[in-house]
Write a protein that holds these residues in place. Structure first.
Motif, mmCIF file in Angstrom:
data_model
loop_
_atom_site.group_PDB
_atom_site.id
_atom_site.type_symbol
_atom_site.label_atom_id
_atom_site.label_comp_id
_atom_site.label_asym_id
_atom_site.label_seq_id
_atom_site.Cartn_x
_atom_site.Cartn_y
_atom_site.Cartn_z
ATOM 1 N N GLU A 139 0.866 -1.189 0.000
ATOM 2 C CA GLU A 139 0.000 0.000 0.000
ATOM 3 C C GLU A 139 0.896 1.230 0.000
ATOM 4 O OE1 GLU A 139 -3.371 -0.100 0.189
ATOM 5 O OE2 GLU A 139 -3.829 -2.112 0.980
ATOM 6 N N ARG A 183 1.750 -2.316 -15.060
ATOM 7 C CA ARG A 183 0.437 -2.884 -15.418
ATOM 8 C C ARG A 183 0.551 -3.651 -16.728
ATOM 9 N NH1 ARG A 183 -3.879 2.001 -14.187
ATOM 10 N NH2 ARG A 183 -4.337 1.419 -12.022
ATOM 11 N N THR A 198 -1.347 -6.154 -11.162
ATOM 12 C CA THR A 198 -2.592 -5.462 -10.816
ATOM 13 C C THR A 198 -2.249 -4.327 -9.864
ATOM 14 O OG1 THR A 198 -3.848 -7.490 -11.081
ATOM 15 C CG2 THR A 198 -4.883 -5.743 -9.758
ATOM 16 N N GLU A 247 -4.031 -0.967 -8.189
ATOM 17 C CA GLU A 247 -5.267 -0.198 -7.997
ATOM 18 C C GLU A 247 -4.924 1.198 -7.506
ATOM 19 O OE1 GLU A 247 -8.431 -2.720 -5.872
ATOM 20 O OE2 GLU A 247 -6.503 -3.617 -5.334
ATOM 21 N N ARG A 248 -5.842 2.133 -7.796
ATOM 22 C CA ARG A 248 -5.672 3.502 -7.307
ATOM 23 C C ARG A 248 -6.936 3.890 -6.564
ATOM 24 N NH1 ARG A 248 -3.698 6.906 -12.272
ATOM 25 N NH2 ARG A 248 -3.629 8.523 -10.677
ATOM 26 N N PRO A 249 -7.031 3.457 -5.280
ATOM 27 C CA PRO A 249 -8.287 3.629 -4.544
ATOM 28 C C PRO A 249 -8.634 5.081 -4.219
ATOM 29 C CG PRO A 249 -6.631 2.485 -3.204
ATOM 30 C CD PRO A 249 -6.031 2.684 -4.558
ATOM 31 N N VAL A 290 -2.101 4.062 -3.769
ATOM 32 C CA VAL A 290 -1.854 3.021 -4.769
ATOM 33 C C VAL A 290 -1.738 1.687 -4.038
ATOM 34 C CG1 VAL A 290 -0.247 2.212 -6.558
ATOM 35 C CG2 VAL A 290 -0.620 4.661 -6.282
ATOM 36 N N ARG A 291 -2.409 0.684 -4.581
ATOM 37 C CA ARG A 291 -2.331 -0.667 -3.997
ATOM 38 C C ARG A 291 -1.759 -1.586 -5.065
ATOM 39 N NH1 ARG A 291 -7.728 -1.693 -2.545
ATOM 40 N NH2 ARG A 291 -7.352 -0.416 -0.711
ATOM 41 N N HIS A 330 -0.468 -5.272 -6.191
ATOM 42 C CA HIS A 330 -0.531 -6.709 -5.908
ATOM 43 C C HIS A 330 0.738 -7.332 -6.480
ATOM 44 C CE1 HIS A 330 -4.833 -6.655 -4.610
ATOM 45 N NE2 HIS A 330 -4.783 -5.533 -5.316
#
Ligand code: S3P
Length: 442
Positions: A47, A65, A70, A72-74, A79-80, A82
């Motif tokens: 995270e 990417r 993967t 993510e940009r919550p 930024v998360r 994986h």
């Protein structure tokens, strides 16, 4: 839709009011790049908060990417990642376009050299003129198979399946990008990869590797990693970028009656040359609330207006302020007396030739500046209005915004779209703090 930096953006800047208040500039670019790279190769979910949502660090994010990670940009700055593990990247469907970002290309060259698949790294017209043999040459000594184009510039074709072996390498220039590239390749190499630099450069790679649980041996100017280990996911809080804060440090120093606080700025000692140089010139800068966040020193920086005077910039500070010279030249242009910089030939191979472009532009607004092969001589004095051209270099565009705050007339700055590479929201933040700058897009 055209990408932001394919638009033509012009700034118009003129004197505003004294800088006041508390300002938080966006996240550190160097740390943001590294968080994506190491987070992608780690085991588990990393995270990141405070991530720089600028085009350069997003180029790195998009490249990973494209290799199957993967990400993510919550939320803003969050930024998360994986992580896929050291061997988990997949061949991208096409060349990885790294835009304007030299850090992406040079650091990723090291990582790509250790993969099982072939990769091509490309960039925009500025990046396509920058030297890549400084990384390709030592990577080949490690066993990598790499082609560069004419004059050692991008595209870089990196062939997979190479069996890398550790080397003991002395970098000819003080470059964190070269050092980091080799350490990252070293993660995939058999045995130890050891890098010795001629002078200290930013050490974010060494710190962050340790944050991901990877052992790095540091001994003076030498650092080393042993290949074959693993990275364990972690959480990273990216501090505000001292290189972006530098525009406000100089502006607040030179605009009478200014008094601002720059919040949560990374003050890693390999990055604070700008503070040392400004203090030698007479600046009033205080570090408050110093703390360590995720292995990186952070502080709030209070800057009050002061009378600056010219200096001979000590050469040992050059690598520690390498990205801040465009705006330091502006400080020198309004200081009393002469400022001399030498030992900074690396400025000629940044996003533009920062020695020539800054000298030409300073002269265009009436400053007595003289470019030398490895630096500049500047006589302080008045700054006039006029037109300058940033040559697509973000830091030059922002530097002349600062210069205009003391100019006798407006300064128009052409080719400013690339400010979005490192400092999205610059015009709004500078305006809120007290500078007068507007942006026109064609
Ligand atoms: C960087 C290193 C420096 C700097 C660049 C970022 C990094 O480049 O100019 O903006 O993140 O490692 P060099 O290593 O070419 O000096």
């Amino acid at each position: 839709m055209s990408s932001p930096s394919s638009r033509s953006v012009t700034f118009r800047a003129e004197p505003g009011r004294p800088l006041q208040g508390r300002v938080r500039v966006p996240g550190d670019k160097s740390i943001s790049h590294r968080s994506i790279m190491l987070g992608s190769l780690a085991e588990g979910v990393t995270e990141v908060s405070g991530f720089l949502e600028g085009e350069d660090s997003l180029a790195t994010l998009n490249a990973f990417r494209a290799m199957g990670v993967t990400i993510e940009r919550p939320g803003p700055g969050d930024v998360r990642i994986h992580g896929v593990g050291m061997q988990g990247l997949k061949a991208p469907a096409q060349a990885l376009d790294l835009g304007n970002s030299g850090t992406s290309m040079r650091l990723m060259a090291g990582l790509m050299a250790g993969q099982t698949f072939d990769v091509t790294l490309i960039g925009d017209s500025s990046l396509s003129r920058r030297p890549m043999e400084r990384v390709a040459k030592p990577l080949r000594l490690m066993g990598a198979v790499i082609d560069t184009a004419d004059k050692g510039c991008p595209p870089m074709h990196i062939h997979g399946q190479a069996r890398l072996k550790g080397i003991d390498y002395a970098t000819p220039m003080a470059s964190a990008q070269v050092k980091s590239c080799l350490l990252l390749a070293g993660l995939y190499a058999e045995g130890e990869t050891r890098v010795t630099e001629p002078a200290p450069t930013r050490d974010h790679t060494e710190r962050m590797l340790q944050g991901f649980g990877y052992s790095v041996q540091v001994n003076g100017l030498t650092c080393a990693v042993t290949g074959g280990g693993r990275l364990q996911a972690t959480s990273i809080e990216v501090p505000a970028d001292i290189s972006s804060a530098a525009f406000f440090m100089v502006a607040a120093s030179i605009i009478p009656s200014s008094d601002i606080v720059l919040e949560h700025v990374g003050v890693n000692p390999t990055r604070t040359g700008v503070i040392d140089i400004l203090r030698l010139m007479g600046a009033n800068i205080a570090l408050e609330n110093e703390r360590v966040v995720g292995g990186e020193p952070v502080a709030d920086i209070r800057v009050r207006a002061a009378r600056l005077h010219g200096i001979d910039i000590p050469e040992h500070l050059v690598p520690l302020a390498i990205d801040e010279f465009p705006v330091l030249f502006v400080a020198a242009a309004v200081a009393s007396g002469t400022t001399r910089l030498s030992g900074a030939e690396e400025l000629r191979v940044k996003e533009s030739d920062r020695i020539q472009v800054m000298a030409d532009n300073l002269i265009a607004v009436g400053v007595k500046a003289r470019a030398t092969p490895d630096g500049m001589v500047i006589e302080g004095g008045p700054i006039g209005g006029g037109q300058v051209d940033s040559h697509g270099d973000h830091r030059i565009a922002m530097s002349f915004t600062v210069a205009a705050q003391l100019a006798s007339g407006p300064i128009t700055i052409a080719d400013c779209a690339n400010v979005a590479t490192s400092f999205p929201g610059f015009v709004a933040l500078a305006s809120a703090a007290g500078m007068t700058v507007t942006e026109a897009t064609a």
